[in-house]
Every structure is written in C-alpha cells, then in structure tokens.
Design an enzyme around this catalytic site. Structure first.
Site, PDB file in Angstrom:
ATOM      1  N   GLN A 131       0.845  -1.190   0.000  1.00 47.97           N
ATOM      2  CA  GLN A 131       0.000   0.000   0.000  1.00 47.97           C
ATOM      3  C   GLN A 131       0.883   1.244   0.000  1.00 47.97           C
ATOM      4  OE1 GLN A 131      -2.268   1.684   3.366  1.00 47.97           O
ATOM      5  NE2 GLN A 131      -4.118   1.169   2.204  1.00 47.97           N
ATOM      6  N   TYR A 158      -5.700  11.240   4.155  1.00 46.24           N
ATOM      7  CA  TYR A 158      -4.321  11.470   3.735  1.00 46.24           C
ATOM      8  C   TYR A 158      -4.303  12.269   2.431  1.00 46.24           C
ATOM      9  CZ  TYR A 158      -3.359   8.330   7.567  1.00 46.24           C
ATOM     10  OH  TYR A 158      -3.301   7.774   8.824  1.00 46.24           O
ATOM     11  N   ARG A 167      -7.592   2.280  -2.376  1.00 43.82           N
ATOM     12  CA  ARG A 167      -8.464   2.283  -1.187  1.00 43.82           C
ATOM     13  C   ARG A 167      -9.074   3.668  -1.032  1.00 43.82           C
ATOM     14  NH1 ARG A 167      -8.106   1.145   5.378  1.00 43.82           N
ATOM     15  NH2 ARG A 167      -8.829  -0.944   4.933  1.00 43.82           N
ATOM     16  N   GLY A 223      -9.180  -6.367   9.348  1.00 40.78           N
ATOM     17  CA  GLY A 223      -8.028  -5.687   9.905  1.00 40.78           C
ATOM     18  C   GLY A 223      -7.600  -6.228  11.247  1.00 40.78           C
ATOM     19  N   ARG A 224      -8.155  -5.665  12.323  1.00 34.49           N
ATOM     20  CA  ARG A 224      -7.694  -6.027  13.666  1.00 34.49           C
ATOM     21  C   ARG A 224      -7.884  -7.511  13.974  1.00 34.49           C
ATOM     22  NH1 ARG A 224     -11.385  -2.508  16.565  1.00 34.49           N
ATOM     23  NH2 ARG A 224     -12.265  -2.242  14.489  1.00 34.49           N
TER      24      ARG A 224
END
Length: 362
Positions: free
Chosen positions: A98, A177, A224, A316-317
């Site tokens: 990424q 971002y 993404r 994810g987590r």
C-alpha cells in the site's frame, strides 16, 4: 452467490479465498523506515489470507510522518522488503504494497519539513511523533510545479515495490491522507485545475492511478477509498456526487480491485452516521469491490457478498490477533482478542506471538 471461502481473481492476482488482510500500521520498521526481520515473520504468519494488503508504506520522506513505519523510496528499503515478500510467497501467500503519502497528517519533527496538502489547512488533534503526540501543524498548499515530482515519487515507489517482490500495489487514497485531502471540499480550497469541481478534485487521483498503472499494470494496481468518512476531519458536502465519479474513473482505468473502508454507526474504531456508499459505488465500478470495517463474523461478511454489494471482505484487527483467520472462520473457532496497548510497541509482543489454532490446541 460465491462463498467467502471461494477463490476470486483480483486483476492479475488469483486469490484462493475472499478473506483479505487489510492494511494495518504497526510501526515495526527502523527509524530510517527500513523493514525489519520481525515483519517477515508477521506477514508470513498471515499468508493464508486471500491477499495481504501491506501496512501503509511511504512513497517519500516528505509523505511519511508515522514513527517506525516503512518506506519504499530507497534502495535500502527495497532490499529490506525482499525477505518479507519472499517469506509470504514461501508460505503460499500473495501480498501487495500500500503506497502512502500522508499530506497534512505528518509532523515536521518526523519529516524535517512543513507538511503539504491540497490547501493551507491543518488537521484537528495531535500527530504521532518520536517525541510523543504533538499538535498537527498547518500545511502549505502543494504547488502545481510540485505535482510532477509527486507523480514521480509514486512511480518510483511502484517500481521499488515490484523490485522487492510485491505482487502489486494499492494506492492509499482514503482516511484523510494526501489524495483524500484533494478529493474533499472541506480540505481542498484550490482555485486551479485541482480544485473546485468534482472533475478537478479527482484529477490527482486519476493522475496517480494512471501513472502507477503505467508502471505496475492496471491489473496489479488497486485503490483504497473511505467514501463515508472516518477521514480524520476530512469530509465532503456531497460524498455521493464525489465518490461515484471517482469510482467510475478508476473503473475506466481498469484497476485490479477497489477497496472501501466503510465504518458504520456501531463501529468499534472510527464510527460514523454517514450512510455507506458501496451500493452506489457498486453501480459505477465494474471490477472486484472489497469492503472493510467491522465485519467480525462470517455471517456479516457473507451477507455483503450475497447481497451483491461486495466480492470480498478485508479484515483488519481480527487478522492482527488471528494469524490463521481464514481457518478460524471456516471452523467457527473462537477468535483471539487483540491487545491495543501493543499496537506500536516495536517489539514482538502483540505482533507475532498470537497463537494459531493448532498452537492453542496443543
């Protein structure tokens, strides 16, 4: 309808299942942003994912302000990634890098320079730095004459990712971002060709995706987005009018897949009341669509696939705490609980010491 455990073609990448590993920033690189040996162990442990999307990885020193996060702009970083991708491949996995430019989310104490963004703005709150949390600084607007160099940085990072053995790349255009700062009208106040209209605000996304695809191939390029918020103060007055055209332009470029981070009102990390836009985006993007955020059970993930809204789900987590997550989900086994206190500890604890099913049974 396909099962979560069925294979899927993600552009040029043949994934054996639809359980993808989402990008997770965990700060195990060096202060010079060079990957370390423990990262190879970590990713190899999770190689049973249909596809691993690496942690966000800086395209340049200017764009990487997260302490101990890895980069892909130097020969040293590129060489240090090679054992990581090799370990994943040796374990039978697939991994894409990424690509990350944080924009105004960096801090000068980390990068050595004032942050850049679409406009001269600042993020509310505090940045992670080597000296602890510090207030975000006001960014300067990226100059028109600097954009060709930014595109060159994306191209160079893509070249380095392929040289390091990654199977492709993902452009991080989400979560507030740099690219997201250009997309949204509460962060982009430009009056030039990159501001104002939706066509102008999506111009940088189009140019980055086109340039990256010219290096990696469109079928090894993914993106993404976070269309319904969770963007660290970066929002838009009309997200449908913005993100449906953004998805369409990415579809026209022919990227391998599009991933959407879409938290809901009951999300455990980054909740929002803004409706999920995946149904509308599904109509505009013709390639594989991957959804992310708070899919904690097989049933919840499978429902999105059965509804035709998603082709795969990224976790994810739960993948952080369960290195063999696909096997656990297939068996209906209990999941390990994660430990947030170890997320950025720089050590092996809470990183490579979570037990797999056979370890727990033994």
């Amino acid at each position: 309808m396909p099962s979560l455990f069925d294979p899927i073609q993600l552009g040029a990448i043949a994934a054996p299942n639809r359980i993808l590993m989402a990008p997770l920033t965990r700060g195990r690189a060096t202060r010079e942003h060079v990957p370390t040996a423990v990262m190879a162990e970590y990713y190899a442990q999770r190689a049973s994912a249909g596809l691993i999307i690496s942690e966000a990885t800086g395209i340049s020193h200017q764009g990487l302000g997260w302490p101990f996060a890895p980069g892909l702009w130097s020969d040293e970083q590129t060489s240090a990634w090679k054992p990581v991708t090799q370990a994943v491949h040796d374990a039978g996995g697939r991994i894409v890098a990424q690509l990350w430019h944080m924009g105004r989310q960096v801090h000068s104490s980390v990068t050595g320079e004032q942050p850049v963004s679409s406009s001269a703005t600042a993020t509310a709150g505090k940045a992670h730095t080597y000296e602890g949390r510090q207030p975000f600084e006001t960014a300067r607007a990226l100059g028109l004459d600097e954009i060709p160099g930014l595109l060159d940085s994306y191209a160079r990072a893509t070249e380095n990712a392929l040289a390091a053995g990654f199977d492709g790349v993902q452009i991080h255009a989400a979560n507030g971002y740099l690219i997201d700062q250009f997309l949204r009208d509460n962060a982009n106040f430009r009056s030039d060709a990159y501001g104002g209209s939706v066509e102008n605000r999506t111009r940088l996304l189009r140019e980055v995706a086109t340039r990256v695809a010219s290096v990696a191939g469109a079928d090894r390029t993914s993106v993404r987005l976070s269309p319904n918020g969770d963007s660290q103060g970066v929002d838009d007055s009309d997200p449908v009018h913005l993100f449906v055209p953004a998805a369409k332009l990415l579809s026209d470029i022919g990227i391998g897949f599009l991933e959407l981070r879409e938290p809901g009102p009951d999300g455990t990390f980054g909740r929002t009341d803004v409706p999920r836009l995946s149904p509308e985006i599904r109509q505009a993007f013709t390639g594989p669509l991957v959804l992310n955020s708070d899919y904690l059970t097989v049933a919840a993930a499978q429902e999105r696939i059965d509804a035709g809204v998603a082709d795969a789900i990224s976790f994810g987590r739960s993948f952080l705490a369960n290195p063999d997550l696909p096997a656990r989900l297939a068996a209906g086994a209990a999941l390990n609980e994660g430990n947030m206190a170890t997320w950025y500890s720089q050590g092996p604890e809470g990183y490579v010491d979570y037990p797999a099913l056979e370890t727990a049974a033994a």
